[in-house]
Design an enzyme around this catalytic site. Sequence first.
Site, PDB file in Angstrom:
ATOM      1  N   TYR A 227     -11.128  -3.088  -6.051  1.00  0.00           N
ATOM      2  CA  TYR A 227     -10.768  -4.111  -7.038  1.00  0.00           C
ATOM      3  C   TYR A 227     -10.600  -5.418  -6.288  1.00  0.00           C
ATOM      4  O   TYR A 227      -9.941  -5.451  -5.236  1.00  0.00           O
ATOM      5  CB  TYR A 227      -9.461  -3.743  -7.746  1.00  0.00           C
ATOM      6  CG  TYR A 227      -8.943  -4.816  -8.696  1.00  0.00           C
ATOM      7  CD1 TYR A 227      -7.769  -5.535  -8.391  1.00  0.00           C
ATOM      8  CD2 TYR A 227      -9.592  -5.112  -9.885  1.00  0.00           C
ATOM      9  CE1 TYR A 227      -7.288  -6.513  -9.254  1.00  0.00           C
ATOM     10  CE2 TYR A 227      -9.105  -6.087 -10.757  1.00  0.00           C
ATOM     11  CZ  TYR A 227      -7.955  -6.786 -10.434  1.00  0.00           C
ATOM     12  OH  TYR A 227      -7.472  -7.747 -11.301  1.00  0.00           O
TER      13      TYR A 227
ATOM     14  N   ASP B 248     -11.997  -8.695   1.793  1.00  0.00           N
ATOM     15  CA  ASP B 248     -10.937  -9.004   0.832  1.00  0.00           C
ATOM     16  C   ASP B 248      -9.637  -8.407   1.387  1.00  0.00           C
ATOM     17  O   ASP B 248      -9.385  -7.213   1.230  1.00  0.00           O
ATOM     18  CB  ASP B 248     -11.275  -8.419  -0.540  1.00  0.00           C
ATOM     19  CG  ASP B 248     -10.182  -8.742  -1.547  1.00  0.00           C
ATOM     20  OD1 ASP B 248     -10.382  -8.471  -2.753  1.00  0.00           O
ATOM     21  OD2 ASP B 248      -9.118  -9.248  -1.133  1.00  0.00           O
TER      22      ASP B 248
ATOM     23  N   LYS C  76      -0.896 -12.467  -1.921  1.00  0.00           N
ATOM     24  CA  LYS C  76       0.319 -11.655  -1.811  1.00  0.00           C
ATOM     25  C   LYS C  76       1.244 -12.081  -0.658  1.00  0.00           C
ATOM     26  O   LYS C  76       1.974 -13.045  -0.766  1.00  0.00           O
ATOM     27  CB  LYS C  76      -0.064 -10.176  -1.706  1.00  0.00           C
ATOM     28  CG  LYS C  76      -0.798  -9.682  -2.983  1.00  0.00           C
ATOM     29  CD  LYS C  76      -1.185  -8.235  -2.888  1.00  0.00           C
ATOM     30  CE  LYS C  76      -2.181  -7.856  -3.947  1.00  0.00           C
ATOM     31  NZ  LYS C  76      -1.584  -7.556  -5.258  1.00  0.00           N
TER      32      LYS C  76
END
Length: 436
Positions: free
Chosen positions: A154, A249, A277
């Site tokens: 994802y 990523d 994050k």
Amino acid sequence: MAVDPADDTGAGIASAAGPRARAADLFPGGVNSPVRASRSIDAPPVLLVSGDGPYVTDVDDRRYIDLVGAWGAAITGHAHPAVVAAVQDATTNGFALGMTHPGEVALGEAIRAAMPSLERLRFTSSGTEAVMSALRLARAATGRDLVVMFEGAYHGHSDALLASAGSGLATLGVPASAGVPAVVAATTLVLPWNDPDALREAFRVHPDAIAAVIVEPIIANSGVIPPAAGWLETLREVTRAHGTLLVFDEVITGFRLGRGGAQARFGIEPDLTTLGKVIGGGLPVGAYGGRADLMTLVAPDGPMYQAGTLAGHPLTMAAGLATLAELRPERFVALEERVTRLAAGLWEAARDAGRADVSVVQAGPLLTLFMASTPPVDGAAAQRANRATFARFCRAMRARGVLLPPSQFEAWFPGFAHGDAEIDLVLAAAREALRT
Ligand code: KE4
């Protein structure tokens, strides 16, 4: 208290219905991000009001050991005093000033010092924006349209990445969400994870057409599925051979596997990296960066446009800097030791409960307990895990004061504040939950 029609502050509504009902009335699923709805574990959404260290407290004043960890952002533990102080100080100077702020420079330099492959970078307000921008840059740099991603990964919710594998191998992607145009999903190839033959086939079928391969170096979004030995090296070698850019990523792995992220751990240098994050310490953030010759194409220097009102937000920069200052190497070592003990303890608890349907996968400080008799090696295998059994386990853990990510397909996020006591409590809860 009756709702006063003249009261347009909304404050009077508070007593009319509980927060959960009001959230359900306001937001789809009662949440502002789907996974929080806890639908896949057949449980109501948890509404949290505070966090401190490894703990969170919900609206009913129940306290949990938190393994959601703000989905990875809270590696220092919630409300870390140094991070709180840094943000409080920053708030007194105003919030968003609308121009470049010294905090952006400081955090940018701290990120580059830790991850030198980001020769230049750009902040965004979310990981999705970072990924969307990195892929637009890859297309601008190569003049190619196709992007490869892997089944089970994802990379945020930009249209082109909400795609699932087409009918045959190396066929163009099809929409994985309503509202994604087929022509957009068709710019994505969704390949099986840890499968060099499928990767090479994609490049054979689509010569000189693939702009980028984007990868979660350790898949965390199917639950944790590490790269097979040599897999990341193969990605680097094949992309380089075809003039395709390799995009790591590292929204989850960045500053979680260590200060250098997965690229340091595995010794692979990607062309572009996306972050999120941890670098924002829990405030809205994303970043993308990489080779200087690529980043020079980004507006206003170059023709590839990307922008954001609150990009590089001073409060986020302050939280990120204070967080990175806490990321000392020895703390990553200690975290990983505790996660290794947690994983071993979960295996033992499963064995002692006679649960042959349980597997535990650990990759560095990340782990997932799968309701599967063997550890999944790719997204398809993870999808075969028993969701109903996981739902029961997750509810049983919640009832015992442990808040797990409410989906089989997520990583657990223990952080620096989870001490031995918390690990013991999680293991005690798991021993009971696996027996029920
Ligand atoms: P955001 O746009 O949610 O900040 O980042 C998107 C993203 C990009 N890349 C990776 C590897 C990610 O894991 C994410 C977001 N992660 C999920 C947790 N699996 C966020 C939780 C949620 O969607 O609410």
